[in-house]
Structure formats: structure tokens, C-alpha cells
Design a protein around this motif. Sequence first.
Motif, PDB file in Angstrom:
ATOM      1  N   THR A 116       0.837  -1.199   0.000  1.00 12.19           N
ATOM      2  CA  THR A 116       0.000   0.000   0.000  1.00 12.19           C
ATOM      3  C   THR A 116       0.873   1.251   0.000  1.00 12.19           C
ATOM      4  O   THR A 116       0.587   2.227  -0.714  1.00 12.19           O
ATOM      5  CB  THR A 116      -0.946   0.005   1.213  1.00 12.19           C
ATOM      6  N   TYR A 119       2.156   1.721  -3.446  1.00 13.18           N
ATOM      7  CA  TYR A 119       1.096   2.255  -4.314  1.00 13.18           C
ATOM      8  C   TYR A 119       0.898   3.748  -4.067  1.00 13.18           C
ATOM      9  O   TYR A 119       0.708   4.530  -5.010  1.00 13.18           O
ATOM     10  CB  TYR A 119      -0.226   1.525  -4.062  1.00 13.18           C
ATOM     11  N   LYS A 126      -0.374  -4.460  -9.701  1.00 14.81           N
ATOM     12  CA  LYS A 126      -1.566  -5.138  -9.193  1.00 14.81           C
ATOM     13  C   LYS A 126      -1.328  -6.607  -8.876  1.00 14.81           C
ATOM     14  O   LYS A 126      -2.165  -7.245  -8.220  1.00 14.81           O
ATOM     15  CB  LYS A 126      -2.715  -5.010 -10.185  1.00 14.81           C
ATOM     16  N   LEU A 129      -1.945  -7.940  -5.297  1.00 13.66           N
ATOM     17  CA  LEU A 129      -3.281  -8.055  -4.711  1.00 13.66           C
ATOM     18  C   LEU A 129      -3.644  -9.497  -4.368  1.00 13.66           C
ATOM     19  O   LEU A 129      -4.346  -9.760  -3.392  1.00 13.66           O
ATOM     20  CB  LEU A 129      -4.332  -7.485  -5.675  1.00 13.66           C
ATOM     21  N   GLN A 139      -7.087  -6.307   1.210  1.00 13.39           N
ATOM     22  CA  GLN A 139      -7.070  -6.258  -0.254  1.00 13.39           C
ATOM     23  C   GLN A 139      -7.801  -5.009  -0.766  1.00 13.39           C
ATOM     24  O   GLN A 139      -7.357  -4.365  -1.720  1.00 13.39           O
ATOM     25  CB  GLN A 139      -7.702  -7.521  -0.838  1.00 13.39           C
ATOM     26  N   GLN A 143      -6.378  -2.105  -3.085  1.00 10.78           N
ATOM     27  CA  GLN A 143      -7.035  -1.771  -4.345  1.00 10.78           C
ATOM     28  C   GLN A 143      -7.332  -0.274  -4.432  1.00 10.78           C
ATOM     29  O   GLN A 143      -7.138   0.350  -5.486  1.00 10.78           O
ATOM     30  CB  GLN A 143      -8.336  -2.560  -4.485  1.00 10.78           C
ATOM     31  N   LEU A 146      -4.165   1.456  -5.130  1.00 14.98           N
ATOM     32  CA  LEU A 146      -3.740   1.158  -6.501  1.00 14.98           C
ATOM     33  C   LEU A 146      -4.470   2.053  -7.501  1.00 14.98           C
ATOM     34  O   LEU A 146      -3.871   2.590  -8.437  1.00 14.98           O
ATOM     35  CB  LEU A 146      -3.999  -0.314  -6.820  1.00 14.98           C
ATOM     36  N   ASP A 147      -5.767   2.226  -7.309  1.00 11.67           N
ATOM     37  CA  ASP A 147      -6.606   2.948  -8.273  1.00 11.67           C
ATOM     38  C   ASP A 147      -6.513   4.462  -8.135  1.00 11.67           C
ATOM     39  O   ASP A 147      -6.869   5.191  -9.070  1.00 11.67           O
ATOM     40  CB  ASP A 147      -8.069   2.516  -8.116  1.00 11.67           C
ATOM     41  N   SER A 176      -3.936   3.277 -11.917  1.00 13.20           N
ATOM     42  CA  SER A 176      -3.493   1.977 -11.418  1.00 13.20           C
ATOM     43  C   SER A 176      -2.186   1.541 -12.084  1.00 13.20           C
ATOM     44  O   SER A 176      -1.606   0.523 -11.696  1.00 13.20           O
ATOM     45  CB  SER A 176      -4.572   0.919 -11.647  1.00 13.20           C
TER      46      SER A 176
END
Length: 265
Positions: A116, A119, A126, A129, A139, A143, A146-147, A176
Motif C-alpha cells: 500500500t 502504491y 496489481k 493483490l 485487499q 485496491q 492502486l486505483d 493503477s
Amino acid sequence: MSKKKNVTYANYLALDTLLSAQHPQSDLDDEMLFIIIHQTKELWLKQIIREMHFAVQQIADDALVPAYKALARVSRIQAVMTLSWDVLSTMTPSDYSRFRHVLGASSGFQSDQFRTVEYLLGLKDKAFLKYQDDRPDAQAAMQAALDAPSLWDHAIAALARAGFDIESDLLERDFSQTHVPSSQVEAAFLSVYRDPEQYWELYQLAEKLVDLDDAMATWRHKHVLTVERIIGGKMGTGGTAGVSYLQSTLPKRAFPELWSLRTSL
């Protein structure tokens, strides 16, 4: 009416819970050290994530000065985490080999908080994940990071708001994916570095970000040395490649243009 519970050092810090969270699978002192070092790092990573979220929000609001404190705190925490490798390196290869088998398929490679942090810095991949399929909350946090736009994406957007020529493709993209180094971004920050008095807040932001990249590189380097010192060239736990994988991460930079522009100054 029941009396309010007195706040004590122990119950404020939940010491009974905290100090009962170590569960060695052997009776060896070195395994306890191994657990405590890694649990401590996860606590520091939790704080880093909080500070980085705060910094992202401040930069998005063009409140760059308040972001400096959070970013400076992160780099100091990174330094403390790096020093912890020196403690772990007091454990010899013989010490580690006596309990290594109890680790099974577990590996620091699977740390959701470390990924994290990567990211949030802008190092997006990705593939990590999948290691949290059994931990949906972890997770989901990965995510989301990431996004979302990273620290570097927000710094680039701050450049655009300050009047620098930044293409829309850099401001509206698939966040991402890891940022691809841009000559436009380098040119903009080069202007900042050539006139720090005019662009003092962006200049200081850039240097705080370089501190993070510098500290991360130092952490990775010390990690490689410690692992090599303890297990040599053996495979890592969890099926990782060990030292060879860690060495491959050493060139990673979250803010590449802040490094490349220095050649042109």
C-alpha cells in the motif's frame, strides 16, 4: 451509574493485547526477535500510510506547507525502520536456520501495508493483490491505493495548477499504472529548481519527496545486505527468489524526474 474507567498507561496503550500478540512456533529467543521486529515494522507502516494520506489531501488542496510535516515524518520513520535491520542482523545464519521451517509459506513479500505504501508513492503493480485473497479488508485498502492518484500524481497536478504546461494525459489517466517518466514533468520541475525563490513551496515539496525516495532506497539496500548476511543466496520463504529479487528492486524510484533533472542543473 458505573464509574468511568481510569485511564492508565497500560489500558490506554492496550498493552495486554499488544504484548500477547507474539506467538512463536518454537522456544527459541531468536524467533521472538524476528516476530517483534516485523510486527514493529507493520506498526510503523500503519503510521506511514496515515501520514501519506494526509499529505495527499493537503497537496490536492494546494496546502503544500502543511504536507511537509507529514512527509518529513514519513522519512524519519523510514530511517528508524532501516536501523531495525541492524538489530535483526545480530541473528546469525545458524540462529535463523533453527526456526526458519516454522515460517512455512509466510514472507514479508506478502505485506499488504508495504505494498500500500508503494502504491501511495506511485509504484503500482496489481500482481500483489492476489496475496490478500484471504483478507478482503486488506485487499480493498490495497485496491483503493492502486486505483487512486499517487503522491507523485498529485505533485504533477500541483504543477499544472501553478501554471506549468502539463499535458492532460498526465492528469487524466489510468492511475493503477505506474507513472511513465515525462520530459514535460522534468522540464517543469527543472524550472522550479532553477528558481526556488519564485517556486519555494513546490521546491520544498520536491525535496521532501526526494527524501522519501532516498530513504526507501536506503531501506531496500539494507534489506538486501541483511538477508544476504543471514541466508546468502538461498530461496526466500514463501517461494520468493530471496536476495536476487530484492536486488532487482534497488533501482526503483517513485519520483524519477526529480532524479534525472539534477543532471541538467
